[in-house]
Scaffold this motif. Structure first.
Motif, mmCIF file in Angstrom:
data_model
loop_
_atom_site.group_PDB
_atom_site.id
_atom_site.type_symbol
_atom_site.label_atom_id
_atom_site.label_comp_id
_atom_site.label_asym_id
_atom_site.label_seq_id
_atom_site.Cartn_x
_atom_site.Cartn_y
_atom_site.Cartn_z
ATOM 1 N N UNK A 31 8.525 2.242 2.483
ATOM 2 C CA UNK A 31 8.231 3.271 1.486
ATOM 3 C C UNK A 31 6.802 3.195 0.956
ATOM 4 N N UNK A 32 5.988 2.331 1.540
ATOM 5 C CA UNK A 32 4.611 2.199 1.102
ATOM 6 C C UNK A 32 3.839 3.483 1.417
ATOM 7 N N UNK A 33 2.862 3.791 0.591
ATOM 8 C CA UNK A 33 2.080 5.006 0.782
ATOM 9 C C UNK A 33 0.750 4.730 1.471
ATOM 10 N N UNK A 34 0.580 3.531 1.975
ATOM 11 C CA UNK A 34 -0.668 3.191 2.662
ATOM 12 C C UNK A 34 -0.728 3.908 4.010
ATOM 13 N N UNK A 35 -1.931 4.102 4.481
ATOM 14 C CA UNK A 35 -2.148 4.768 5.762
ATOM 15 C C UNK A 35 -1.805 3.824 6.919
ATOM 16 N N UNK A 36 -1.556 4.369 8.125
ATOM 17 C CA UNK A 36 -1.115 3.539 9.259
ATOM 18 C C UNK A 36 -2.052 2.389 9.610
ATOM 19 N N UNK A 37 -3.375 2.608 9.554
ATOM 20 C CA UNK A 37 -4.286 1.527 9.922
ATOM 21 C C UNK A 37 -4.155 0.358 8.951
ATOM 22 N N UNK A 38 -4.008 0.651 7.687
ATOM 23 C CA UNK A 38 -3.858 -0.416 6.701
ATOM 24 C C UNK A 38 -2.493 -1.086 6.819
ATOM 25 N N UNK A 39 -1.465 -0.302 7.114
ATOM 26 C CA UNK A 39 -0.117 -0.860 7.256
ATOM 27 C C UNK A 39 0.010 -1.735 8.497
ATOM 28 N N UNK A 40 -0.834 -1.522 9.491
ATOM 29 C CA UNK A 40 -0.741 -2.313 10.716
ATOM 30 C C UNK A 40 -1.117 -3.773 10.487
ATOM 31 N N UNK A 41 -1.663 -4.083 9.331
ATOM 32 C CA UNK A 41 -2.036 -5.458 9.020
ATOM 33 C C UNK A 41 -1.106 -6.098 7.990
ATOM 34 N N UNK A 42 -0.097 -5.378 7.564
ATOM 35 C CA UNK A 42 0.868 -5.907 6.602
ATOM 36 C C UNK A 42 1.750 -6.943 7.303
#
Length: 109
Positions: A72-83
């Motif tokens: 449910x995070x609102x971060x963009x895909x590039x940023x989420x790829x490092x979560x």
């Protein structure tokens, strides 16, 4: 995802044939990291809805509450790829099992 990996493999085969004889093998580590991060971002983008994202993370053995918050995070895909949870759910072995062949992987281990 299969089409993307097939096109990447064709590109890497030609690229590695040309640049395969090089002294800068440690530089391939950062290239591998970038490629895997980009593939994670593409896959995250394919899972459009937060519900789908949470469900896919849970399928990949991420705890329910962590998958729910991450999905449910609102971060963009590039940023989420490092979560952390996305990286645990989609490790390098997942993409290698889909047929991805990274250049110089046999020499870097």
């Amino acid at each position: 995802m299969g089409q993307i990996i097939a096109r990447l493999n064709l590109y890497f085969r030609g690229w590695w044939s040309y640049f395969g004889i090089t002294q800068s093998l440690p530089n391939f580590r950062s290239l591998h990291y970038w490629i895997l991060r980009r593939l994670r971002a593409i896959l995250w983008k394919h899972w459009k809805n937060p519900r789908t994202r949470a469900r896919e993370l849970e399928k990949r053995k991420i705890p329910h509450i962590k998958g729910l918050f991450t999905g449910c995070s609102r971060k963009q895909p590039w940023r989420m790829s490092r979560v952390k949870w996305v990286m645990f759910a989609l490790p390098k072995s997942y993409f290698l099992s889909l047929g991805l062949s990274l250049p110089g992987l046999d020499r870097l281990s």
